[in-house]
Scaffold this motif. Structure first.
Motif, PDB file in Angstrom:
ATOM      1  N   SER A 174     -44.697   1.950  12.683  1.00  0.00           N
ATOM      2  CA  SER A 174     -43.661   2.641  13.448  1.00  0.00           C
ATOM      3  C   SER A 174     -42.773   1.635  14.170  1.00  0.00           C
ATOM      4  CB  SER A 174     -44.297   3.605  14.452  1.00  0.00           C
ATOM      5  OG  SER A 174     -45.059   4.593  13.797  1.00  0.00           O
ATOM      6  N   TYR A 175     -43.394   0.570  14.672  1.00  0.00           N
ATOM      7  CA  TYR A 175     -42.634  -0.488  15.338  1.00  0.00           C
ATOM      8  C   TYR A 175     -41.722  -1.184  14.340  1.00  0.00           C
ATOM      9  CZ  TYR A 175     -41.716  -4.543  18.320  1.00  0.00           C
ATOM     10  OH  TYR A 175     -41.108  -5.522  19.071  1.00  0.00           O
ATOM     11  N   THR A 176     -42.237  -1.440  13.137  1.00  0.00           N
ATOM     12  CA  THR A 176     -41.442  -2.095  12.104  1.00  0.00           C
ATOM     13  C   THR A 176     -40.232  -1.250  11.727  1.00  0.00           C
ATOM     14  OG1 THR A 176     -43.360  -3.264  11.208  1.00  0.00           O
ATOM     15  CG2 THR A 176     -41.487  -2.981   9.735  1.00  0.00           C
ATOM     16  N   LEU A 177     -40.414   0.064  11.669  1.00  0.00           N
ATOM     17  CA  LEU A 177     -39.326   0.950  11.263  1.00  0.00           C
ATOM     18  C   LEU A 177     -38.137   0.898  12.214  1.00  0.00           C
ATOM     19  CD1 LEU A 177     -40.776   4.319   9.897  1.00  0.00           C
ATOM     20  CD2 LEU A 177     -39.592   2.512   8.651  1.00  0.00           C
ATOM     21  N   ARG A 178     -38.388   0.505  13.460  1.00  0.00           N
ATOM     22  CA  ARG A 178     -37.273   0.413  14.408  1.00  0.00           C
ATOM     23  C   ARG A 178     -36.234  -0.603  13.950  1.00  0.00           C
ATOM     24  NH1 ARG A 178     -40.782  -0.025  20.042  1.00  0.00           N
ATOM     25  NH2 ARG A 178     -42.052   1.858  19.721  1.00  0.00           N
ATOM     26  N   ASN A 179     -36.665  -1.615  13.208  1.00  0.00           N
ATOM     27  CA  ASN A 179     -35.744  -2.653  12.748  1.00  0.00           C
ATOM     28  C   ASN A 179     -35.211  -2.386  11.349  1.00  0.00           C
ATOM     29  OD1 ASN A 179     -35.927  -4.206  15.108  1.00  0.00           O
ATOM     30  ND2 ASN A 179     -37.815  -5.164  14.403  1.00  0.00           N
ATOM     31  N   VAL A 180     -35.580  -1.251  10.750  1.00  0.00           N
ATOM     32  CA  VAL A 180     -34.983  -0.859   9.475  1.00  0.00           C
ATOM     33  C   VAL A 180     -33.640  -0.212   9.787  1.00  0.00           C
ATOM     34  CG1 VAL A 180     -35.181   0.671   7.483  1.00  0.00           C
ATOM     35  CG2 VAL A 180     -37.190  -0.547   8.320  1.00  0.00           C
ATOM     36  N   LEU A 181     -32.577  -0.848   9.360  1.00  0.00           N
ATOM     37  CA  LEU A 181     -31.249  -0.333   9.677  1.00  0.00           C
ATOM     38  C   LEU A 181     -30.257  -0.698   8.589  1.00  0.00           C
ATOM     39  CD1 LEU A 181     -29.426  -2.971  10.746  1.00  0.00           C
ATOM     40  CD2 LEU A 181     -30.870  -2.684  12.740  1.00  0.00           C
ATOM     41  N   VAL A 182     -29.175   0.043   8.582  1.00  0.00           N
ATOM     42  CA  VAL A 182     -28.047  -0.253   7.698  1.00  0.00           C
ATOM     43  C   VAL A 182     -27.006  -1.004   8.510  1.00  0.00           C
ATOM     44  CG1 VAL A 182     -26.207   0.738   6.284  1.00  0.00           C
ATOM     45  CG2 VAL A 182     -28.494   1.754   6.255  1.00  0.00           C
ATOM     46  N   CYS A 183     -26.410  -2.011   7.895  1.00  0.00           N
ATOM     47  CA  CYS A 183     -25.396  -2.794   8.586  1.00  0.00           C
ATOM     48  C   CYS A 183     -24.295  -3.172   7.605  1.00  0.00           C
ATOM     49  CB  CYS A 183     -26.017  -4.048   9.208  1.00  0.00           C
ATOM     50  SG  CYS A 183     -26.654  -5.244   8.007  1.00  0.00           S
ATOM     51  N   ASP A 184     -23.214  -3.655   8.140  1.00  0.00           N
ATOM     52  CA  ASP A 184     -22.079  -4.074   7.315  1.00  0.00           C
ATOM     53  C   ASP A 184     -21.393  -5.240   8.012  1.00  0.00           C
ATOM     54  OD1 ASP A 184     -19.739  -4.380   5.833  1.00  0.00           O
ATOM     55  OD2 ASP A 184     -19.603  -2.231   5.414  1.00  0.00           O
ATOM     56  N   PRO A 185     -21.554  -6.456   7.487  1.00  0.00           N
ATOM     57  CA  PRO A 185     -20.954  -7.618   8.151  1.00  0.00           C
ATOM     58  C   PRO A 185     -19.437  -7.576   8.198  1.00  0.00           C
ATOM     59  CG  PRO A 185     -21.793  -8.198   5.980  1.00  0.00           C
ATOM     60  CD  PRO A 185     -22.286  -6.824   6.263  1.00  0.00           C
ATOM     61  N   ALA A 186     -18.840  -6.693   7.414  1.00  0.00           N
ATOM     62  CA  ALA A 186     -17.384  -6.587   7.411  1.00  0.00           C
ATOM     63  C   ALA A 186     -16.863  -5.648   8.496  1.00  0.00           C
ATOM     64  CB  ALA A 186     -16.894  -6.109   6.045  1.00  0.00           C
ATOM     65  N   LEU A 187     -17.778  -4.931   9.173  1.00  0.00           N
ATOM     66  CA  LEU A 187     -17.368  -3.953  10.179  1.00  0.00           C
ATOM     67  C   LEU A 187     -18.033  -4.258  11.514  1.00  0.00           C
ATOM     68  CD1 LEU A 187     -17.667  -0.696   8.019  1.00  0.00           C
ATOM     69  CD2 LEU A 187     -15.588  -1.993   8.542  1.00  0.00           C
ATOM     70  N   GLU A 188     -17.255  -4.444  12.552  1.00  0.00           N
ATOM     71  CA  GLU A 188     -17.797  -4.800  13.860  1.00  0.00           C
ATOM     72  C   GLU A 188     -18.692  -3.705  14.434  1.00  0.00           C
ATOM     73  OE1 GLU A 188     -14.683  -5.797  16.524  1.00  0.00           O
ATOM     74  OE2 GLU A 188     -14.075  -7.624  15.447  1.00  0.00           O
ATOM     75  N   GLU A 189     -18.430  -2.444  14.079  1.00  0.00           N
ATOM     76  CA  GLU A 189     -19.219  -1.358  14.641  1.00  0.00           C
ATOM     77  C   GLU A 189     -20.594  -1.222  13.989  1.00  0.00           C
ATOM     78  OE1 GLU A 189     -16.139   0.638  11.858  1.00  0.00           O
ATOM     79  OE2 GLU A 189     -16.359  -1.192  13.049  1.00  0.00           O
ATOM     80  N   HIS A 190     -20.840  -1.981  12.927  1.00  0.00           N
ATOM     81  CA  HIS A 190     -22.139  -1.942  12.243  1.00  0.00           C
ATOM     82  C   HIS A 190     -22.657  -3.359  12.027  1.00  0.00           C
ATOM     83  CE1 HIS A 190     -21.168   2.256  11.529  1.00  0.00           C
ATOM     84  NE2 HIS A 190     -20.114   1.927  10.801  1.00  0.00           N
ATOM     85  N   PRO A 191     -22.901  -4.125  13.075  1.00  0.00           N
ATOM     86  CA  PRO A 191     -23.279  -5.532  12.919  1.00  0.00           C
ATOM     87  C   PRO A 191     -24.649  -5.703  12.262  1.00  0.00           C
ATOM     88  CG  PRO A 191     -23.600  -4.841  15.188  1.00  0.00           C
ATOM     89  CD  PRO A 191     -22.894  -3.701  14.496  1.00  0.00           C
ATOM     90  N   CYS A 192     -24.807  -6.798  11.539  1.00  0.00           N
ATOM     91  CA  CYS A 192     -26.087  -7.133  10.922  1.00  0.00           C
ATOM     92  C   CYS A 192     -26.890  -8.017  11.874  1.00  0.00           C
ATOM     93  CB  CYS A 192     -25.870  -7.864   9.595  1.00  0.00           C
ATOM     94  SG  CYS A 192     -25.233  -6.795   8.283  1.00  0.00           S
ATOM     95  N   PRO A 193     -28.208  -7.880  11.890  1.00  0.00           N
ATOM     96  CA  PRO A 193     -29.031  -8.702  12.783  1.00  0.00           C
ATOM     97  C   PRO A 193     -29.042 -10.146  12.349  1.00  0.00           C
ATOM     98  CG  PRO A 193     -30.411  -7.436  11.295  1.00  0.00           C
ATOM     99  CD  PRO A 193     -29.004  -6.949  11.085  1.00  0.00           C
ATOM    100  N   GLU A 194     -29.248 -11.028  13.321  1.00  0.00           N
ATOM    101  CA  GLU A 194     -29.387 -12.440  13.011  1.00  0.00           C
ATOM    102  C   GLU A 194     -30.724 -12.680  12.318  1.00  0.00           C
ATOM    103  OE1 GLU A 194     -27.227 -14.856  13.412  1.00  0.00           O
ATOM    104  OE2 GLU A 194     -25.721 -13.499  14.259  1.00  0.00           O
ATOM    105  N   PRO A 195     -30.778 -13.582  11.333  1.00  0.00           N
ATOM    106  CA  PRO A 195     -32.046 -13.868  10.661  1.00  0.00           C
ATOM    107  C   PRO A 195     -33.114 -14.324  11.645  1.00  0.00           C
ATOM    108  CG  PRO A 195     -30.206 -14.846   9.472  1.00  0.00           C
ATOM    109  CD  PRO A 195     -29.662 -14.348  10.783  1.00  0.00           C
ATOM    110  N   ASP A 196     -34.312 -13.746  11.488  1.00  0.00           N
ATOM    111  CA  ASP A 196     -35.468 -14.110  12.316  1.00  0.00           C
ATOM    112  C   ASP A 196     -35.188 -13.955  13.812  1.00  0.00           C
ATOM    113  OD1 ASP A 196     -35.973 -16.818  10.065  1.00  0.00           O
ATOM    114  OD2 ASP A 196     -36.918 -14.853  10.028  1.00  0.00           O
ATOM    115  N   ALA A 197     -34.338 -12.961  14.117  1.00  0.00           N
ATOM    116  CA  ALA A 197     -33.998 -12.748  15.532  1.00  0.00           C
ATOM    117  C   ALA A 197     -35.157 -12.139  16.297  1.00  0.00           C
ATOM    118  CB  ALA A 197     -32.781 -11.833  15.635  1.00  0.00           C
ATOM    119  N   GLN A 198     -36.043 -11.454  15.565  1.00  0.00           N
ATOM    120  CA  GLN A 198     -37.150 -10.787  16.255  1.00  0.00           C
ATOM    121  C   GLN A 198     -38.363 -10.775  15.350  1.00  0.00           C
ATOM    122  OE1 GLN A 198     -36.218  -6.896  17.646  1.00  0.00           O
ATOM    123  NE2 GLN A 198     -38.241  -6.487  18.438  1.00  0.00           N
TER     124      GLN A 198
END
Length: 203
Positions: A174-198
């Protein structure tokens, strides 16, 4: 945990190099697969891409699996309606059944839903089955990440919530699922996480 980013057209991961296809759609699914799990299936059928992962030592009669799917196209499903429909379908093949809505709302600017389905005494296998599904509707695709446990039936007294699943394992996933997300580096409103950020605990 193994962290990788799934590209729309390359479900098993993507590189930093660009291609004409990837340039058209930069939307990504960020997901983590436990260390040691192996990709057993990776295929595309029409607009649907599917990848399945199994833990070490799995046989044909698997006890756990993680499935990642991406559906592209227009008129993408609503995540909450999708997960509720999944619960309705599963309830028909269970002698005991309960559903636990975990989350419904927006994450990283995209609609998402998480539900846990508990099937006691599956009519087809005789097993207890726990399914945790997260559905996300992106701009380009609809994504699901599903983890399934097949378990030996729980002893009496039987109730929908009586399932032989390690609660620590469930909590870690359940904790892992919190970091499952959709992102788009081309759109500021959907930023992608930094590698190994957490760092997350292994499920």
């Amino acid at each position: 945990m193994i962290r990788f980013i799934l590209c729309l057209l390359l479900l098993t991961g993507c590189t930093t190099t660009s291609s004409p296809v990837q340039a058209e759609k930069s939307e990504r699914l960020n997901v983590e697969i436990p260390v040691g799990w192996a990709a057993a299936i990776s295929r595309t059928v029409g607009d649907i891409q599917v990848a399945e992962y199994y833990p070490p030592g799995s046989s044909q009669e698997w006890e756990q699996k993680i499935s990642v799917e991406a559906l592209s196209g227009t008129d993408l499903p609503d995540p909450l309606i999708f997960t509720e429909g999944m619960a309705e379908q599963q309830s028909r093949v269970c002698n005991r059944f309960s559903v636990n809505p975990v989350f419904a709302g927006f994450e990283n600017g995209y609609a998402s839903s998480v539900q846990m389905l508990q099937c006691g005494d599956n009519k087809r296998t005789g097993k207890d089955v726990v399914t945790v599904v997260k559905a996300i509707r992106g701009n380009d695709s609809f994504y699901t990440v599903t983890r399934i446990w097949r378990l030996d039936p729980a002893p009496p007294p039987l109730a929908p919530e009586t399932i032989n699943l390690d609660q620590n394992e469930l909590a870690a996933w359940s904790y892992t699922l919190r970091n499952v997300l959709v992102c788009d580096p081309a759109l500021e409103e959907h930023p992608c996480p930094e590698p190994d950020a957490q760092e997350n605990p292994d499920p």
